[in-house]
Design a protein around this motif. Structure first.
Motif, PDB file in Angstrom:
ATOM      1  N   PRO A 122      54.621  29.291 -32.773  1.00 54.11           N
ATOM      2  CA  PRO A 122      53.527  28.548 -32.766  1.00 54.11           C
ATOM      3  C   PRO A 122      52.894  28.633 -31.277  1.00 54.11           C
ATOM      4  CG  PRO A 122      55.292  27.024 -32.410  1.00 54.11           C
ATOM      5  CD  PRO A 122      55.825  28.467 -32.722  1.00 54.11           C
TER       6      PRO A 122
ATOM      7  N   SER B 126      48.893  22.397 -35.809  1.00 54.82           N
ATOM      8  CA  SER B 126      50.184  22.898 -35.083  1.00 54.82           C
ATOM      9  C   SER B 126      51.250  22.847 -35.964  1.00 54.82           C
ATOM     10  CB  SER B 126      50.323  22.217 -33.750  1.00 54.82           C
ATOM     11  OG  SER B 126      49.140  22.453 -32.893  1.00 54.82           O
TER      12      SER B 126
ATOM     13  N   GLU C 141      50.889  25.386 -38.828  1.00 57.11           N
ATOM     14  CA  GLU C 141      50.427  26.669 -38.519  1.00 57.11           C
ATOM     15  C   GLU C 141      51.112  27.812 -39.629  1.00 57.11           C
ATOM     16  OE1 GLU C 141      50.907  27.809 -34.666  1.00 57.11           O
ATOM     17  OE2 GLU C 141      48.910  26.746 -33.831  1.00 57.11           O
TER      18      GLU C 141
END
Length: 337
Positions: free
Chosen positions: A260, A313, A316
């Motif tokens: 990430p 996030s 992702e």
């Protein structure tokens, strides 16, 4: 993190104030203008304020923001008698006068008790914060706002400037959600981080929204993520990459890194400059990961767009699906070891 969990971490009036400002529902921005006015009058040690006097501070703050960005959701229909209509119409003349016009002040006095003052202490789920910051007294024609000792204490504390900055940052963030429309691109895209300036940026227009420090420090209870001590007004502070960005170099930089984005909001936290300097490029300690997980969990119940940014996030491409921040952080740790 629930409101109870947030408060249990730091059971004091400041935590109640932060709950009201950071985690309450926002169909309009009235509570930010009220919070601004409350802090201003309490900082002067006033224990009783006539409603028109509080309304003067409140109305001018809201009118100034109204001139810059929407103060209500796109789904809100504004009539001619609506306070926001008066604020938009009367801003220029109020600014020229240096005080609200009679129409704007009258609209504020009329709307404040029911529109915002009855709701400021409320949280989602029909609960309230643990502390009260004011009470409304007197007759309808002569209302007095009594400011509580808890409000006076936080408004005159060394953290008062930080609380004002947090409120303004949250106000700007909510304005951004109204500007580009909750339910459209904002929900899909969230906010970006300008790494050079350390600001949160509206992805659609690339407009700086607010600083990362001001936007996140309240969710950390004003504490450094590394040492867990309060960051005072005289302390030099920075934004720490909890997982150091430089660790991606072992993968040939960002291009070779398949984890990430380490420059995203989930990995950025206010810290003392000295703590950040001592940390250098080491991996975070377990207690730092726990504090970061709690900080991110605290942001999640807040309204768009910061909570959406964190959800993006978590999901992702390439990330293992999870809703648990500590599990997510441990997965990142494994990639970097």
């Amino acid at each position: 993190m629930t409101a109870d969990g947030f408060y249990a971490t730091d059971p004091c009036a400041r935590a109640s104030w932060r709950l009201a400002v950071l985690m309450g529902a926002n169909s309009r921005t009235y509570k930010f203008a009220l919070g601004h006015a409350l802090l201003a009058h309490a900082a002067r040690g006033e224990t009783e304020v006539a409603l028109p006097d509080l309304a003067t501070t409140y109305a001018m703050a809201l009118a100034e923001h109204t001139a810059l960005a929407p103060q209500a959701s796109e789904r809100t229909t504004l009539g001619d008698a609506d306070f926001l209509t008066a604020a938009a119409d009367e801003f220029e003349e109020s600014r020229r006068l240096g005080r609200p016009t009679d129409r704007l002040l009258e609209a504020a006095v009329r709307s404040m008790p029911a529109m915002v003052m009855q709701k400021f202490h409320n949280l989602p789920g029909k609960t309230q914060v643990a502390h009260r910051f004011y009470d409304l007294a007197g007759s309808r024609r002569s209302r007095i706002v009594r400011l509580t000792p808890d409000l006076i204490q936080i408004a005159q504390s060394e953290q008062a400037a930080g609380l004002r900055a947090e409120l303004e940052a949250r106000w700007n963030i909510v304005e951004t959600s109204f500007t580009i429309g909750v339910g459209r691109s904002l929900i899909r895209e969230g906010l970006a981080v300008d790494r050079t300036a350390m600001t949160l940026t509206d992805k659609r227009r690339r407009r700086p929204v607010t600083g990362v420090k001001e936007a996140t420090i309240g969710f950390q209870h004003g504490r450094c993520l590394i040492c867990n001590f309060v960051m005072g007004p005289a302390d030099e502070t920075v934004i720490d990459h909890v997982f150091p960005f430089s660790l991606m170099n072992r993968y040939g930089g960002a291009a070779g890194w398949h984890g990430p984005d380490l420059d995203a909001l989930w990995n950025l936290a206010p810290a003392h400059a000295s703590c950040n300097s001592d940390k250098k490029a080491r991996l975070p300690y377990p207690e730092e990961l726990s504090r970061l997980a709690r900080r991110n969990e605290a942001i999640m119940p807040s309204q768009y767009p910061m909570s959406r940014t964190l959800r993006l996030s978590l999901n992702e491409p390439g990330n293992r699906p999870t809703t648990n921040w500590l599990a997510f952080l441990h997965e990142v740790e494994k990639l970097l070891r």
